[in-house]
Enzyme design. Structure first.
Site, PDB file in Angstrom:
ATOM      1  N   HIS A 249       2.020   1.138  -1.339  1.00 27.06           N
ATOM      2  CA  HIS A 249       2.575  -0.173  -0.986  1.00 27.06           C
ATOM      3  C   HIS A 249       3.993  -0.313  -1.537  1.00 27.06           C
ATOM      4  O   HIS A 249       4.414   0.437  -2.414  1.00 27.06           O
ATOM      5  CB  HIS A 249       1.719  -1.307  -1.571  1.00 27.06           C
ATOM      6  CG  HIS A 249       0.467  -1.567  -0.776  1.00 27.06           C
ATOM      7  ND1 HIS A 249      -0.692  -0.895  -1.003  1.00 27.06           N
ATOM      8  CD2 HIS A 249       0.209  -2.437   0.247  1.00 27.06           C
ATOM      9  CE1 HIS A 249      -1.628  -1.332  -0.166  1.00 27.06           C
ATOM     10  NE2 HIS A 249      -1.109  -2.268   0.603  1.00 27.06           N
ATOM     11  N   HIS A 250       4.656  -1.357  -1.073  1.00 25.57           N
ATOM     12  CA  HIS A 250       6.008  -1.739  -1.479  1.00 25.57           C
ATOM     13  C   HIS A 250       6.132  -1.962  -2.995  1.00 25.57           C
ATOM     14  O   HIS A 250       5.134  -2.206  -3.681  1.00 25.57           O
ATOM     15  CB  HIS A 250       6.422  -3.023  -0.741  1.00 25.57           C
ATOM     16  CG  HIS A 250       5.424  -4.134  -0.875  1.00 25.57           C
ATOM     17  ND1 HIS A 250       5.505  -5.093  -1.843  1.00 25.57           N
ATOM     18  CD2 HIS A 250       4.292  -4.427  -0.174  1.00 25.57           C
ATOM     19  CE1 HIS A 250       4.501  -5.942  -1.733  1.00 25.57           C
ATOM     20  NE2 HIS A 250       3.733  -5.553  -0.726  1.00 25.57           N
TER      21      HIS A 250
ATOM     22  N   GLY B 260       6.313 -17.159   0.485  1.00 31.23           N
ATOM     23  CA  GLY B 260       6.024 -15.745   0.198  1.00 31.23           C
ATOM     24  C   GLY B 260       6.164 -14.879   1.444  1.00 31.23           C
ATOM     25  O   GLY B 260       6.385 -15.387   2.556  1.00 31.23           O
TER      26      GLY B 260
ATOM     27  N   LYS C  56       4.481  -5.114  -5.062  1.00 35.44           N
ATOM     28  CA  LYS C  56       3.038  -5.383  -5.166  1.00 35.44           C
ATOM     29  C   LYS C  56       2.607  -5.376  -6.635  1.00 35.44           C
ATOM     30  O   LYS C  56       2.987  -4.501  -7.406  1.00 35.44           O
ATOM     31  CB  LYS C  56       2.236  -4.355  -4.358  1.00 35.44           C
ATOM     32  CG  LYS C  56       0.753  -4.689  -4.315  1.00 35.44           C
ATOM     33  CD  LYS C  56       0.042  -4.014  -3.152  1.00 35.44           C
ATOM     34  CE  LYS C  56      -1.443  -4.311  -3.148  1.00 35.44           C
ATOM     35  NZ  LYS C  56      -1.736  -5.748  -2.963  1.00 35.44           N
TER      36      LYS C  56
END
Ligand SMILES: NC(=O)C1=CN([C@@H]2O[C@H](COP(=O)(O)OP(=O)(O)OC[C@H]3O[C@@H](n4cnc5c(N)ncnc54)[C@H](OP(=O)(O)O)[C@@H]3O)[C@@H](O)[C@H]2O)C=CC1
Ligand SMILES: O=C(O)C1=N[C@H](C(=O)O)C[C@H](O)C1
Length: 274
Positions: free
Chosen positions: A160-161, A15, A164
């Site tokens: 956030h990206h 990850g 997520k």
């Protein structure tokens, strides 16, 4: 590598955080990568953990057998999924090793299981492993205590990206908890997690949350204190994931001489007010 280097297992090895951890452990004296674990059926099983993390081969093949991986290790670092972290908490407790949990999006039932596992294990769990956010949470608690709730509204904003999967972020909830603590209220009874449609006016004293997702944003958080005549904003921007990995390694080393229990990064950093 020194003989007393702390033997660490990285779970979720392929990850985003798993890779950052493998790189950092490889570059850090006093810790060593004992094993790297990925999900059963993962395409990364058998591959070299260093290759996956962009280091080149380091002689640690990725395994799908956490039990064997934990057997002779001293700690496990876990940024995976809530169900996975619950399973690993049970295994880490059986193996009596340190468990560092960065996974977010955990339910109250999950938290109860971590608490049970911490009767036998040293667990450090936090929605954010970084120094900056943990210090920010102390400042948020102070500001919330100082600014009366009938005049000052509190909103927590995070971005956030696009990958997520949980919302609000673990950090946003940690900051919301800090604000609730400063106000002497229970967050679960005083929060507005989403707004949509005809919401009516803002409830006095509520702590609001707003979530943005997009691109590659590592993690931006702001806590906004808003009155009729002024606005105070406390903000943090994460530049890259190595800061979370550094905090997780610090937590693992800190936990080495601690008794079983469920600790936070505030404990690790000496910022806990309790
Ligand atoms: N507390 C903190 O400071 C931080 C927390 N986080 C949190 O950490 C978590 C992970 O984030 P991120 O690295 O970006 O996510 P990723 O999806 O990139 O990584 C999660 C990894 O866990 C693996 N995984 C899932 N199930 C298992 C299993 N049963 N056994 C072993 N591995 C498993 C996944 O494998 P597969 O893809 O094959 O399913 C994946 O490789 C999130 O909850 C995130 O919010 C992130 C950064 C900082
Ligand atoms: O998923 C992420 O990426 C992050 N998750 C944590 C969170 O939910 O707050 C910490 C960090 O902001 C990155």
């Amino acid at each position: 590598m020194s003989d007393d280097a702390m033997k660490l297992v990285v779970v979720g090895a392929a990850g985003r955080m798993g890779q950052a951890l493998i790189r950092l452990i490889h570059a850090t004296d006093g810790v060593t990568l004992h094993a790297a674990v990925a999900r059963l059926g993962s395409a990364f099983i058998g591959k070299d953990a260093g290759e996956i993390a962009g280091l080149g081969p380091i002689g640690v093949p990725v395994t799908d057998d956490p039990l064997s991986a934990f057997l002779h290790a001293e700690g496990v670092i876990d940024f995976t999924t809530p169900a996975t972290s619950v399973t690993f908490a049970g295994l880490a407790a059986q193996a009596r090793i340190i468990h560092i949990i960065g996974t977010t999006g955990c339910s109250d039932e999950d938290e109860a299981k971590f608490k049970a596992a911490a009767r036998h294990a040293r667990i450090v769990k936090s929605g954010n492993m970084g120094l900056g956010i943990n210090l920010l949470s102390v400042l948020v608690e102070q500001a919330a205590r100082a600014l009366p709730s009938n005049d000052w509204d509190i909103e927590v904003l995070e971005m956030h990206h696009r990958h997520k999967v949980d919302a609000p972020s673990g950090t946003a909830l940690l900051l919301g908890q800090a604000a609730a603590k400063g106000r002497g209220i229970d967050l679960s009874d005083n929060s507005t997690r989403v707004r949509d449609g005809h919401t009516g006016p803002r409830p006095t004293g509520a702590i609001g949350f707003a979530t943005l997702r997009g691109g590659g944003v590592v993690g931006d958080h702001s806590v906004i204190f808003a009155s009729e005549s002024e606005r105070l904003t406390l903000s943090h921007n994460a530049g890259d994931r190595s800061l979370f990995a550094r905090g997780a390694l610090q937590a693992a080393l800190w936990a080495r001489d601690k008794k079983p229990g469920l600790y936070s990064m505030l404990d690790v950093l000496g910022l806990a007010t309790h």
